[in-house]
Design a protein around this motif. Structure first.
Motif, short mmCIF file in Angstrom:
data_model
loop_
_atom_site.label_atom_id
_atom_site.label_comp_id
_atom_site.label_asym_id
_atom_site.label_seq_id
_atom_site.Cartn_x
_atom_site.Cartn_y
_atom_site.Cartn_z
N LYS A 249 0.83 -1.21 0.00
CA LYS A 249 0.00 0.00 0.00
C LYS A 249 0.86 1.26 0.00
O LYS A 249 0.55 2.23 -0.71
CB LYS A 249 -0.92 0.00 1.22
CG LYS A 249 -1.94 -1.14 1.24
CD LYS A 249 -2.66 -1.21 2.57
CE LYS A 249 -3.54 -2.45 2.67
NZ LYS A 249 -4.17 -2.57 4.01
N ILE A 250 1.93 1.25 0.78
CA ILE A 250 2.81 2.41 0.84
C ILE A 250 3.44 2.66 -0.54
O ILE A 250 3.51 3.81 -1.02
CB ILE A 250 3.91 2.20 1.90
CG1 ILE A 250 3.31 2.16 3.30
CG2 ILE A 250 4.98 3.28 1.80
CD1 ILE A 250 4.28 1.67 4.36
N THR A 251 3.90 1.60 -1.17
CA THR A 251 4.57 1.74 -2.46
C THR A 251 3.61 2.20 -3.54
O THR A 251 3.99 2.93 -4.46
CB THR A 251 5.24 0.41 -2.86
OG1 THR A 251 6.06 -0.04 -1.78
CG2 THR A 251 6.10 0.58 -4.10
N ARG A 252 2.34 1.79 -3.44
CA ARG A 252 1.35 2.23 -4.42
C ARG A 252 1.19 3.75 -4.38
O ARG A 252 0.98 4.39 -5.42
CB ARG A 252 0.01 1.56 -4.14
CG ARG A 252 -0.03 0.09 -4.47
CD ARG A 252 -0.07 -0.16 -5.96
NE ARG A 252 -1.40 0.05 -6.51
CZ ARG A 252 -1.69 0.04 -7.79
NH1 ARG A 252 -0.73 -0.14 -8.67
NH2 ARG A 252 -2.93 0.23 -8.21
N VAL A 253 1.28 4.32 -3.20
CA VAL A 253 1.21 5.78 -3.09
C VAL A 253 2.40 6.42 -3.81
O VAL A 253 2.25 7.39 -4.56
CB VAL A 253 1.18 6.21 -1.61
CG1 VAL A 253 1.26 7.73 -1.49
CG2 VAL A 253 -0.08 5.69 -0.93
N GLY A 254 3.59 5.86 -3.61
CA GLY A 254 4.77 6.36 -4.30
C GLY A 254 4.66 6.23 -5.80
O GLY A 254 5.07 7.11 -6.56
N LYS B 249 9.44 -7.64 -0.43
CA LYS B 249 8.50 -8.57 -1.07
C LYS B 249 7.14 -7.91 -1.32
O LYS B 249 6.51 -8.15 -2.35
CB LYS B 249 8.33 -9.81 -0.20
CG LYS B 249 9.52 -10.76 -0.24
CD LYS B 249 9.34 -11.92 0.73
CE LYS B 249 10.50 -12.92 0.64
NZ LYS B 249 10.42 -13.96 1.69
N GLY B 250 6.69 -7.10 -0.38
CA GLY B 250 5.41 -6.43 -0.58
C GLY B 250 5.50 -5.28 -1.56
O GLY B 250 4.66 -5.13 -2.45
N GLY B 251 6.56 -4.48 -1.44
CA GLY B 251 6.68 -3.30 -2.27
C GLY B 251 6.95 -3.59 -3.73
O GLY B 251 6.48 -2.87 -4.62
N ILE B 252 7.68 -4.66 -3.99
CA ILE B 252 8.08 -4.93 -5.36
C ILE B 252 6.90 -5.34 -6.23
O ILE B 252 6.95 -5.24 -7.47
CB ILE B 252 9.19 -6.01 -5.39
CG1 ILE B 252 10.06 -5.85 -6.63
CG2 ILE B 252 8.60 -7.41 -5.29
CD1 ILE B 252 11.37 -6.60 -6.55
N MET B 253 5.80 -5.76 -5.61
CA MET B 253 4.59 -6.11 -6.36
C MET B 253 3.77 -4.87 -6.72
O MET B 253 2.86 -4.94 -7.55
CB MET B 253 3.72 -7.07 -5.54
CG MET B 253 4.35 -8.42 -5.30
SD MET B 253 4.73 -9.30 -6.83
CE MET B 253 3.08 -9.59 -7.45
N ALA B 254 4.10 -3.73 -6.12
CA ALA B 254 3.30 -2.52 -6.33
C ALA B 254 3.86 -1.64 -7.44
O ALA B 254 3.20 -0.69 -7.85
CB ALA B 254 3.22 -1.72 -5.03
N SER B 255 5.06 -1.94 -7.91
CA SER B 255 5.67 -1.12 -8.95
C SER B 255 6.59 -2.00 -9.79
O SER B 255 7.28 -2.87 -9.26
CB SER B 255 6.47 0.04 -8.35
OG SER B 255 7.18 0.73 -9.35
#
Length: 454
Positions: A251-256, A318-324
């Protein structure tokens, strides 16, 4: 784009959990600013930065207004100046003139910081690179927002110990030159191993030679969001804990990602990467150390800290890399002592030592960061600290860094104040056993056996 549920979650993260985009950073290549005359180089640098970054700050402010997402810093990175000034600079003072040009240009466009007063010397130094390093005390004491880095090693090349020895002396001189401000010049300098070409965070950001002419990179934050999410996992097993961190990092990375895409579109500049690092501040509730304590530690620095940090770092990635599709930079969890309230507290009680911090750097995003040390620490000791950290990065094929601040006139237990995002830090003890003979041998430490991949 974000859907309506993500928008609602994002609003809660911003309003209640201190979520922000830490920086929009525009990378600008200065390779076309080279010339045979220093004045011409300075003029070309000033013109290019003033032209390319003219709308950076206003665009960031417009995105903040339109989406309600705080963007704390707007920054610029440039090509390592040792390369740009090599054909014109005949002395360290010539490089200082370029530092002033960078400072003027960055202030003209209104950014918070500019990085790239840098040199890449992982194998050895050219005369220009040595001159830039020797210029650091003057350059960093006479400019306000210029940041510098030197890459002293890599897994492929080994460690340039001549540069490491020189940097120990330069860090001391930078601290002395800014001694009236608790050695603040050292806040703007970092020594790297395996530096990345697309890091949007300071002080180590520069625009690598593998990059295009202009690019926009975004660094997100969010330790407060992770900390709040972990409140619901008390008493749960590691599987539940890891899933919670991964989902939150996504969720954090999606904002970025949203901010990066908007900035790219509005500026007409290619989108580079999202750096999904958890970047803390000294404010209560915005701390990586607090996250580690909610995982189960009584206080950060105690037994289990390195394991907890390793798990946190891995789950964030692992979580962030799926968002971008374009995650880069450093990406993970930062552990800057002066910028993290829980770590400040742990260092103040003596629970968090420089030796424990070194162990933690084996598994975190970067390395020994924003650590205040006694002003009488020797240059050789600082070189030894840099060498140790570079060795961790070299052998483990990861980025590591050292940003230590010797504070003249202050000793263990006193506090150094750096202000703003840089926070404050208790001065912690350093092992003063001499390593002068080791760091003064000259030459380089060879690359490890596993570096041979061809």
């Amino acid at each position: 784009m974000l859907n309506i549920m993500e928008v609602d979650e994002t609003n809660k993260m911003i309003e209640q959990e201190k979520l922000d985009v830490r920086t929009i950073t525009m990378g600008i290549s200065l390779l076309d600013c080279t010339a045979g005359d220093v004045d011409e180089v300075c003029e070309r640098i000033y013109r290019k930065i003033a032209t390319k970054a003219h709308d950076l700050v206003s665009t960031g402010q417009a995105i903040e207004r339109d989406y309600g997402i705080p963007i704390v810093n707007k920054r610029i990175t440039v090509t390592p100046i040792s390369l740009v000034g090599a054909g014109a600079c005949q002395s360290p003072e010539d490089f200082v003139r370029i530092a002033h040009a960078l400072d003027r240009a960055a202030k003209e466009v209104g950014v918070d910081l500019i990085g790239g007063y840098s040199a890449l010397v992982s194998k050895s130094m050219t005369p220009a690179e040595r001159m830039l390093i020797e210029s650091l005390p003057q350059a960093l004491s006479e400019t306000d927002i210029v940041c510098s880095s030197v890459n002293v090693g890599s897994t492929k090349t080994g460690i340039d110990m001549d540069a490491v020895e020189l940097l120990g002396r330069m860090v001391k001189d930078i601290a002395y030159s800014t001694r009236d401000n608790d050695g603040f010049g050292c806040v703007k300098f970092v020594a790297f191993c395996n530096a990345t070409d697309d890091n949007p965070f300071m002080a180590g950001g520069f625009h690598g030679v593998t990059e295009g002419d202009v690019v926009v990179n975004v660094g997100v934050s969010g330790p407060g969001v992770v900390s709040r999410a972990l409140d619901a996992t008390r008493g749960s097993d590691f599987e539940t804990l890891c899933e919670t961190i991964k989902r939150t990092a996504f969720k954090i990375t999606r904002v970025g990602q949203l901010v990066a895409q908007e900035a790219s579109r509005r500026l007409g500049v290619p989108f580079g990467i999202i750096d999904l690092s958890l970047a803390p501040t000294a404010a209560v509730g915005d701390s990586v150390g607090e996250v580690l304590e909610k995982i189960g530690l009584a206080q950060v620095g105690g037994p289990g800290t390195t394991a907890a940090l390793a798990m946190l770092n891995d789950q964030v990635k692992k979580g962030g890399i799926m968002a971008s599709s374009y995650v880069g930079g450093l990406s993970g969890a930062f552990i800057p002592v002066s910028e993290d309230k829980a770590m400040i507290d742990a260092a103040s009680t003596g629970n968090l030592t420089i030796e424990k911090l070194e162990a933690m750097t084996c598994v975190c995003s970067v390395g020994l960061d924003m650590i205040a040390i006694p002003g009488d620490t020797t240059a050789a000791t600082i070189s030894g600290i840099i060498a140790d950290e570079a060795a961790i990065g070299m052998v483990n094929q990861k980025t590591t860094a050292v940003r230590v601040i010797p504070v003249y006139g202050k000793g263990v237990g006193e506090v150094a104040n750096f202000g703003g995002l840089m926070g404050y830090a208790p001065i912690i003890p350093v092992n003063q056993t001499s390593c002068e003979e080791f760091v003064s041998r000259g030459g380089r430490i060879p690359a490890p056996i596993h570096s041979f991949k061809n």
